[in-house]
Design an enzyme around this catalytic site. Structure first.
Site, short mmCIF file in Angstrom:
data_model
loop_
_atom_site.label_atom_id
_atom_site.label_comp_id
_atom_site.label_asym_id
_atom_site.label_seq_id
_atom_site.Cartn_x
_atom_site.Cartn_y
_atom_site.Cartn_z
N LYS A 129 -66.40 -53.21 -4.14
CA LYS A 129 -67.48 -54.13 -4.48
C LYS A 129 -68.41 -54.33 -3.29
CE LYS A 129 -64.74 -56.91 -7.74
NZ LYS A 129 -65.60 -56.83 -8.93
N ARG A 178 -58.56 -54.46 -17.15
CA ARG A 178 -58.20 -53.94 -18.48
C ARG A 178 -56.97 -53.03 -18.38
NH1 ARG A 178 -64.16 -51.69 -18.96
NH2 ARG A 178 -64.39 -53.54 -17.64
#
Length: 499
Positions: free
Chosen positions: A281, A355
């Site tokens: 990130k 996920r």
């Protein structure tokens, strides 16, 4: 803080601070009118002189009001009588807290719970008042060596209800409001905790703590060796780059009259820090990625509230603890992972890790033969773009469950908005080399993430809450919100009432 309710006359309240409302423009509430008569027009005279207009949130503190036995009278502006909403009501209560805290009063008798809030009853007025007070008083200073100066907080609040027949509902509101506020505070404390302290092992210890505190809770912690034996390869791949091992904490609450009743399962994404992994990130605001365990924090807080309310249900809370870090052993873009249910997933972005943790966790909970499963996760920035910071994103394979959750969200004033699922979104998850890709492109990112999860929920009724926009606040008000503990608690209350 001690809370109680009663049905009494405003004129007879001997207390440190008596709180009544004033509507805009300069209109007395029913309780304020009674005080005005007792004081021979003292309050209405002040209003005519312009001391208080009655706009929402205005306050005026009075001492030595003629013929009134209370030490102080606090007038609180409530805005226009017919336009008072839940949000305004909570803000009014919080203004009351702020004003009373500056007086040194130890006790408050509050008549604001008699106000008419659109579509709400005494139950909601009392419960929302407790939640607003506790929200206003919340602070997190555990890691400050020099503690902020603590204001002298009042210790007791007595809420008045206008009708004696509403006392039973108000008492129930006390019970629920205190329990839910406690759950919200617990969730916020966990989420606000720094990632060098709050790691997956820390989450597991918190889960064990609930079992030690409540007789009807049992906690089981699954470590990486057991995950490997179960084939939870997607979950473990995310954890590979971290020095902190993953732990899956299973909190079982049993209080249903029928011990064999199918459980409701709550699953929370527990990424105690998400660097993004190899797909790292940007550094800006990366500190806020400690909040990527907001789903697990909310499950933990909900289980705490549930145990406090003693609801007659069987509920299982699952904290999927993990950390996503880059190192030489971290999983990579291009890796293909075999999940617990046998489907293969191509990793196109290691920052779409939640996920992967959830798909194996959602497969794991099949063993409980659940009545339904709700997972919650700070899953996608796309949901923040779509819905902002006000509504959690809701996706479900069941219209009944979706509507039940939306109803609970509206009741609890913990808003959610439904997004679609469907086979057309499944097309975006195609991979040339695996059964699925872990991302589906820029378009509909929140939906394709939910669609990916739906592939692992075929054996039960399921809903997904994307809380990326609602789990915490940034900027000067940075901190966890404790959402959606209120929504989930209300959902469970409704389930208990309707069984």
């Amino acid at each position: 803080m001690e809370f109680s309710v009663k049905n009494g006359s405003v004129e007879k309240q001997r207390t440190a601070c008596l709180v009544v409302g004033v509507y805009e423009p300069r209109r007395l509430s029913a309780a304020a009118e009674q005080l005005d008569k007792l004081s021979e027009g003292y309050i209405s005279t002040l209003l005519r002189r312009g001391d208080l207009e009655g706009k929402a949130g205005q306050t005026l503190l009075l001492h030595n009001v003629p013929n009134v036995p209370a030490d102080r009278v606090l007038l609180v502006g409530c805005g226009k009588e017919r336009e008072l909403t839940e949000r305004q009501y909570k803000q009014i209560i919080q203004k009351m807290v702020q004003a009373v805290s500056e007086t040194g009063s130890m006790e408050v008798v509050c008549f604001l719970t008699e106000l008419h809030v659109k579509g709400r009853t005494s139950y909601w007025n009392v419960r929302f008042a407790i939640e607003a007070i506790q929200e206003s008083l919340y602070s997190y200073n555990d890691f400050k060596s020099i503690k902020p100066e603590v204001r002298r907080e009042f210790r007791r609040v007595i809420f008045n209800v206008a009708n004696r027949k509403d006392l039973a509902d108000a008492e129930r509101a006390l019970e629920h409001g205190k329990a839910i506020s406690t759950g919200v505070a617990f969730a916020k404390n966990v989420a606000n905790c720094p990632p060098n302290v709050c790691n997956p092992a820390y989450l597991a210890e918190l889960a064990k703590g609930l079992a030690a505190e409540y007789d009807n809770i049992r906690t089981t912690v699954i470590d990486e060796a057991e995950m490997a034996a179960l084939g939870m390869n997607a979950y473990l791949a995310v954890s590979r780059g971290s020095q902190n091992p993953a732990y899956l904490s299973v909190i079982e609450y049993k209080n249903h009259p029928n011990p064999d009743a199918k459980p409701i399962v709550l699953v929370g994404k527990g990424l105690t820090f998400d660097s993004g992994g190899i797909s790292i990130k940007p550094s800006d605001s990366m500190d806020e990625m400690k909040y990527d365990m907001g789903g697990a924090a909310s499950v933990y807080g909900t289980m705490k509230a549930l145990a406090e309310m003693k609801l007659p249900l069987n509920v299982i809370g699952v904290l999927a603890g993990c950390e996503n870090m880059p190192d030489g052993n971290a999983y990579r873009p291009g890796d293909i992972l075999t999940t617990m249910n046998g489907l293969t997933v191509e990793v196109l972005n290691t920052d779409a890790e939640g996920r992967l943790v959830l798909c194996d966790t959602l497969t794991y909970v099949e063993r409980f033969e659940p009545e339904l499963v709700i997972d919650m996760a700070t899953l996608t920035g796309a949901c923040m773009i779509a819905l902002g910071a006000h509504n959690s994103g809701l996706m479900s394979t069941s219209n009944v469950l979706a509507n039940d959750l939306l109803n609970a969200a509206e009741q609890a004033d913990d808003k959610a908005w439904r997004l679609p699922l469907g086979e057309e979104y499944q097309e975006q998850l195609k991979s040339n080399f695996a059964d699925l890709a872990n991302i589906g492109g820029r378009l509909g990112g929140a939906i394709t993430a939910g669609q990916l999860l739906s592939n692992f929920t075929k054996k039960y009724v399921w809903a997904h809450l994307d809380i990326a926009g609602t789990a915490w606040k940034s900027g000067v008000a940075k901190g966890a919100t404790g959402r959606p503990v209120s929504l989930l608690s209300q959902f469970l209350i409704n389930k208990a009432n309707n069984q």
